[in-house]
Motif scaffolding. Structure first.
Motif, PDB file in Angstrom:
ATOM      1  N   GLU A 229     -19.093  17.039 -19.545  1.00  0.00           N
ATOM      2  CA  GLU A 229     -18.357  18.441 -19.852  1.00  0.00           C
ATOM      3  C   GLU A 229     -16.897  18.298 -19.933  1.00  0.00           C
ATOM      4  OE1 GLU A 229     -21.899  20.880 -17.332  1.00  0.00           O
ATOM      5  OE2 GLU A 229     -20.052  20.230 -16.295  1.00  0.00           O
ATOM      6  N   HIS A 230     -16.458  17.438 -19.016  1.00  0.00           N
ATOM      7  CA  HIS A 230     -14.872  17.576 -19.040  1.00  0.00           C
ATOM      8  C   HIS A 230     -14.244  16.597 -20.463  1.00  0.00           C
ATOM      9  CE1 HIS A 230     -10.761  17.480 -17.629  1.00  0.00           C
ATOM     10  NE2 HIS A 230     -10.587  16.142 -17.758  1.00  0.00           N
ATOM     11  N   TYR A 231     -15.042  15.583 -20.556  1.00  0.00           N
ATOM     12  CA  TYR A 231     -14.286  14.672 -21.751  1.00  0.00           C
ATOM     13  C   TYR A 231     -14.738  14.914 -23.119  1.00  0.00           C
ATOM     14  CZ  TYR A 231     -11.571  11.999 -18.360  1.00  0.00           C
ATOM     15  OH  TYR A 231     -10.713  11.556 -17.402  1.00  0.00           O
ATOM     16  N   GLY A 232     -16.037  15.667 -22.884  1.00  0.00           N
ATOM     17  CA  GLY A 232     -16.724  15.629 -24.365  1.00  0.00           C
ATOM     18  C   GLY A 232     -17.594  14.506 -24.802  1.00  0.00           C
ATOM     19  N   LYS A 233     -17.330  13.696 -23.841  1.00  0.00           N
ATOM     20  CA  LYS A 233     -18.051  12.106 -24.291  1.00  0.00           C
ATOM     21  C   LYS A 233     -18.977  11.663 -22.833  1.00  0.00           C
ATOM     22  CE  LYS A 233     -16.790   7.924 -26.673  1.00  0.00           C
ATOM     23  NZ  LYS A 233     -17.439   8.379 -28.045  1.00  0.00           N
ATOM     24  N   ALA A 234     -19.871  11.221 -22.905  1.00  0.00           N
ATOM     25  CA  ALA A 234     -20.598  10.571 -21.962  1.00  0.00           C
ATOM     26  C   ALA A 234     -20.141   9.476 -21.257  1.00  0.00           C
ATOM     27  CB  ALA A 234     -22.325  10.494 -22.337  1.00  0.00           C
ATOM     28  N   PRO A 235     -20.209   8.961 -20.069  1.00  0.00           N
ATOM     29  CA  PRO A 235     -19.572   8.198 -19.489  1.00  0.00           C
ATOM     30  C   PRO A 235     -20.399   6.936 -19.539  1.00  0.00           C
ATOM     31  CG  PRO A 235     -20.640   9.304 -17.583  1.00  0.00           C
ATOM     32  CD  PRO A 235     -20.835  10.307 -19.111  1.00  0.00           C
ATOM     33  N   ILE A 236     -19.731   5.741 -19.234  1.00  0.00           N
ATOM     34  CA  ILE A 236     -20.291   4.307 -18.903  1.00  0.00           C
ATOM     35  C   ILE A 236     -20.443   4.273 -17.558  1.00  0.00           C
ATOM     36  CG2 ILE A 236     -20.187   1.855 -19.142  1.00  0.00           C
ATOM     37  CD1 ILE A 236     -18.706   2.206 -21.803  1.00  0.00           C
ATOM     38  N   ILE A 237     -21.592   3.846 -17.026  1.00  0.00           N
ATOM     39  CA  ILE A 237     -22.012   3.796 -15.444  1.00  0.00           C
ATOM     40  C   ILE A 237     -21.996   2.199 -15.414  1.00  0.00           C
ATOM     41  CG2 ILE A 237     -23.383   4.424 -13.320  1.00  0.00           C
ATOM     42  CD1 ILE A 237     -24.095   6.908 -14.750  1.00  0.00           C
ATOM     43  N   ILE A 238     -21.518   1.823 -14.354  1.00  0.00           N
ATOM     44  CA  ILE A 238     -21.500   0.215 -14.093  1.00  0.00           C
ATOM     45  C   ILE A 238     -21.632   0.058 -12.683  1.00  0.00           C
ATOM     46  CG2 ILE A 238     -20.224  -2.055 -13.947  1.00  0.00           C
ATOM     47  CD1 ILE A 238     -18.367  -0.787 -16.255  1.00  0.00           C
ATOM     48  N   ILE A 239     -22.773  -0.693 -12.224  1.00  0.00           N
ATOM     49  CA  ILE A 239     -23.308  -1.076 -10.952  1.00  0.00           C
ATOM     50  C   ILE A 239     -23.226  -2.411 -10.689  1.00  0.00           C
ATOM     51  CG2 ILE A 239     -24.934  -0.282  -9.011  1.00  0.00           C
ATOM     52  CD1 ILE A 239     -23.900   2.175 -10.198  1.00  0.00           C
ATOM     53  N   ASP A 240     -22.379  -2.894  -9.971  1.00  0.00           N
ATOM     54  CA  ASP A 240     -22.264  -4.366  -9.521  1.00  0.00           C
ATOM     55  C   ASP A 240     -22.871  -4.503  -8.295  1.00  0.00           C
ATOM     56  OD1 ASP A 240     -21.005  -6.975 -10.129  1.00  0.00           O
ATOM     57  OD2 ASP A 240     -19.838  -6.526  -8.414  1.00  0.00           O
ATOM     58  N   GLU A 241     -23.713  -5.916  -8.500  1.00  0.00           N
ATOM     59  CA  GLU A 241     -24.657  -6.433  -7.388  1.00  0.00           C
ATOM     60  C   GLU A 241     -25.463  -5.104  -6.690  1.00  0.00           C
ATOM     61  OE1 GLU A 241     -24.514  -9.371  -6.691  1.00  0.00           O
ATOM     62  OE2 GLU A 241     -22.632 -10.254  -7.177  1.00  0.00           O
ATOM     63  N   TYR A 242     -26.238  -4.609  -7.304  1.00  0.00           N
ATOM     64  CA  TYR A 242     -26.962  -3.355  -7.008  1.00  0.00           C
ATOM     65  C   TYR A 242     -27.832  -3.962  -5.773  1.00  0.00           C
ATOM     66  CZ  TYR A 242     -31.576  -4.842  -9.176  1.00  0.00           C
ATOM     67  OH  TYR A 242     -32.539  -5.585  -9.237  1.00  0.00           O
ATOM     68  N   ASP A 243     -28.394  -5.195  -5.694  1.00  0.00           N
ATOM     69  CA  ASP A 243     -29.326  -5.534  -4.944  1.00  0.00           C
ATOM     70  C   ASP A 243     -28.945  -6.163  -3.572  1.00  0.00           C
ATOM     71  OD1 ASP A 243     -28.538  -7.774  -6.191  1.00  0.00           O
ATOM     72  OD2 ASP A 243     -30.349  -8.839  -6.351  1.00  0.00           O
ATOM     73  N   THR A 244     -27.542  -6.331  -3.353  1.00  0.00           N
ATOM     74  CA  THR A 244     -27.055  -6.651  -2.058  1.00  0.00           C
ATOM     75  C   THR A 244     -27.507  -5.744  -1.080  1.00  0.00           C
ATOM     76  OG1 THR A 244     -25.007  -7.775  -3.286  1.00  0.00           O
ATOM     77  CG2 THR A 244     -24.837  -7.206  -0.805  1.00  0.00           C
ATOM     78  N   PRO A 245     -27.375  -4.435  -1.116  1.00  0.00           N
ATOM     79  CA  PRO A 245     -28.102  -3.790   0.310  1.00  0.00           C
ATOM     80  C   PRO A 245     -29.594  -3.827   0.173  1.00  0.00           C
ATOM     81  CG  PRO A 245     -27.351  -2.486  -1.710  1.00  0.00           C
ATOM     82  CD  PRO A 245     -26.733  -3.577  -1.892  1.00  0.00           C
ATOM     83  N   ILE A 246     -30.169  -4.149  -0.844  1.00  0.00           N
ATOM     84  CA  ILE A 246     -31.720  -4.307  -0.688  1.00  0.00           C
ATOM     85  C   ILE A 246     -32.134  -5.544   0.006  1.00  0.00           C
ATOM     86  CG2 ILE A 246     -33.803  -4.527  -2.136  1.00  0.00           C
ATOM     87  CD1 ILE A 246     -32.236  -3.016  -4.323  1.00  0.00           C
ATOM     88  N   GLN A 247     -31.285  -6.486  -0.218  1.00  0.00           N
ATOM     89  CA  GLN A 247     -31.547  -7.946   0.465  1.00  0.00           C
ATOM     90  C   GLN A 247     -31.148  -7.587   1.962  1.00  0.00           C
ATOM     91  OE1 GLN A 247     -29.698 -11.453  -1.110  1.00  0.00           O
ATOM     92  NE2 GLN A 247     -30.005 -12.735   0.425  1.00  0.00           N
TER      93      GLN A 247
END
Length: 620
Positions: A229-247
């Motif tokens: 809404e603010h930028y008029g452009k959808a963001p890129i979402i980056i999640i690094d090492e997503y499974d560390t807390p799962i392990q």
């Protein structure tokens, strides 16, 4: 005159190193005949600063060269202040393929976080001109079609690499803190006139650390909507090492809580989210079976078995060669390859980047640098649930052999206890195995030949096996130290006593008549002595005999031959007689022939008999 190949054998370096010497004029008398360099027979190997003194190398690097980026995951800092291996063509490959959501699975310390921060720095809208961080990189030469994406997207970036806690409450508190910080990076939203009041209230609630679990689980979805809404452009979402807390949840018993949270967290961010330009995730495992990405049919998974992006995580052979040349240690190329090369990602042979930069920065001293970067829970879990078949295969792997294993890329942490055969899939994705040969099966799994990648990982296995034996009481630290000390000083009598103690402990701990005893015995010997010995065994389960030969890698160590015999219910005198028979058999069957043919004269012979928990050892 000699060729580069012939001189490489004389100097014990690579052919490429000799060619580099010739091109740089460092070999007097070397001439080029067509496309071939010819070198005088009496030419001396150039010194060129290539000394083995770690102190000198580190001083030279500090004065003349950029330092290596040990532990640096900030792209801007890494590429400006340190020696940087250019991986920016990852951006080109991504923009060519344009997958909506990409998951990259690689072992720890293979450059995932640095690459994700590179993507953030390239794509993110900024008040500063961030193009300056890419103008001298490979991506900038790819044309305007790629440069036009630079600095044009709002970006959400989270790394879970340090979310390692003993409870769900502590884990949730840390995730809340990370989200608080990421919302804080987007303070421009607080002043936006394009957001509704309730959206601003939610933003401030996250910023103040007041959101509960339900509210936090939808934070990525809501933040991406506000940024759009603010930028008029959808963001890129980056999640690094997503499974560390799962392990961590798996090993610390809050698995259900973390899976439940992550399912909603990722679903809001990536499933049917119209406020998303692209999504990137990295981790060790693809955890599809847990339904974290349930219904996410736009997810493209790139694993160690896939050819796409195969050269962007870790160092390639040419990148390592260039680095060694830069630091003037090209003569260490073969040693470095032996220790840290050998991973196969897709069709690309890859070096462990963490170990390579540590090796060079610490004076080219080969050590198991990677093992010290985190816990080896997967290996620990493997040893806890290992069946006789698995233990025997571990023994074969440590002897440098290949074993056949079925690899399922959808394996999850808790499946290890349900089916121990899944260990090979876990060991592969975690960086403890490589696949020299694979064949796709009808069910989507692979039937593979697997092996240990290099000397560093072999050292990790041995360290974990020894720790396991110490932990479960099958051996004491005193005995392990006594074996190491006796080998160091070449004290044959002390070595004999130490081996007797080891055998006594092992037989007392294991069921001496079972296959597991034999496998545990040999694995222990490998862990204790394989740096000094090649270990051969010839099990004959019919009469309980199992002779073991320890062939020294250097002539300064004694050869060791053990002949084992066992029978049930023997009295003390009968046990002694059986041990004597075992010793005599070593001579009668000339088990020492191979060693003596190799010039090994000092040979320790052990006739070992046991019955139940009782043991008797006879020696010459």
């Amino acid at each position: 005159m000699k060729t580069c190949k012939e001189m490489a054998e004389v100097w014990n370096v690579t052919e490429r190193t000799v060619t580099t010497f010739c091109k740089s004029g460092k070999i007097p008398g070397a001439i080029k005949d067509g496309r071939i360099w010819k070198i005088p027979d009496d030419a001396k190997k150039p010194v060129d600063g290539r000394v083995s003194s770690g102190k000198y190398i580190k001083q030279a690097v500090a004065k003349e060269k950029k330092p290596l980026p040990i532990g640096i995951s900030d792209y801007v800092r890494a590429q400006s202040e340190y020696y940087y291996v250019d991986k920016t063509l990852l951006i080109k490959e991504f923009l060519d393929q344009k997958p909506l959501v990409s998951l990259f699975t690689r072992p720890r310390r293979f450059g995932k976080t640095l690459n994700m921060d590179m993507l953030r720095a390239f794509f993110e809208i900024s008040d500063d001109d961030t193009s300056k961080y890419f103008k001298d990189k490979a991506i900038w030469n790819c044309g305007e079609a790629y440069r036009s994406h630079q600095g044009k997207y709002p970006v959400v970036f989270l790394t879970f690499k340090d979310v390692k806690f003993d409870s769900w409450d502590m884990t949730f508190a840390k995730i809340s803190e990370l989200l608080q910080e990421e919302f804080g990076r987007h303070m421009e939203l607080c002043e936006s006139d394009k957001l509704e009041t309730y959206e601003l209230d939610y933003f401030k609630k996250i910023l103040g650390g007041q959101a509960n679990e339900v509210e936090l689980s939808s934070s990525l979805q809501k933040l991406s909507k506000m940024l759009t809404e603010h930028y008029g452009k959808a963001p890129i979402i980056i999640i690094d090492e997503y499974d560390t807390p799962i392990q961590e949840g798996y090993s610390k018993n809050f698995y259900d809580e973390i899976i439940g949270f992550m399912r909603n967290f990722f679903s809001g961010a990536f499933k049917d989210n119209k406020n998303l330009s692209y999504g990137f995730l990295t981790g060790i495992l693809r955890i599809a079976q847990e339904s974290i990405f349930s219904g996410l049919n736009n997810l493209t998974v790139n694993s160690v078995m896939d050819e796409e992006y195969d050269n962007f995580f870790g160092f390639t052979d040419s990148e390592v060669h260039e680095m060694l040349d830069y630091y003037r240690v090209l003569d260490k190329e073969m040693e470095l390859k032996d220790w840290y090369d050998g991973y196969l990602f897709g069709n690309e042979e890859i070096y462990n980047p963490w170990s390579v930069i540590n090796y060079i920065s610490k004076g080219c001293i080969p050590q198991a640098y990677w093992v010290n970067t985190g816990k080896n829970e997967i290996l620990e879990d493997v040893l806890k649930v290992a069946t006789d078949d698995i233990t025997e295969r571990l023994y074969a792997l440590l002897q440098g052999e290949r074993v056949i294993a079925r690899i399922d890329q959808n394996v999850v942490y808790r499946s290890l206890s349900e089916d121990p055969a899944n260990i090979y899939s876990l060991l592969l994705v975690a960086g403890y195995l490589k696949i020299p040969k694979k064949e796709l099966q009808a069910d989507g799994s692979y039937l593979c030949e697997v092996s240990i990648p290099n000397r560093e990982i072999a050292a990790v296995y041995k360290s974990e096996i020894l720790s396991h034996l110490l932990q479960i009481g099958a051996i004491t630290r005193t005995t392990a130290n006594k074996i190491a000390e006796s080998l160091y000083v070449n004290d044959l009598k002390k070595l004999q006593t130490a081996i007797a103690e080891y055998m006594d402990k092992t037989i007392s701990f294991y069921d001496a008549g079972a296959e597991g005893f034999y496998h545990g015995l040999v694995l222990g010997l490998i862990a204790l002595m394989d740096n000094q010995y090649k270990i051969k065994s010839n099990r004959e389960s019919g009469d309980g005999r199992y002779d073991i030969s320890l062939i020294p890698r250097e002539k300064k160590y004694p050869g060791i031959i053990m002949e084992l015999k066992w029978k049930k219910g023997l009295a003390a005198d009968e046990l002694e007689t059986l041990a004597e028979e075992a010793l005599i058999q070593i001579d009668n069957k000339r088990y020492d022939f191979e060693m003596r043919e190799d010039g090994i004269e000092n040979i320790l012979k052990l006739g070992i008999a046991f019955s139940g928990k009782e043991i008797k050892i006879k020696t010459e």
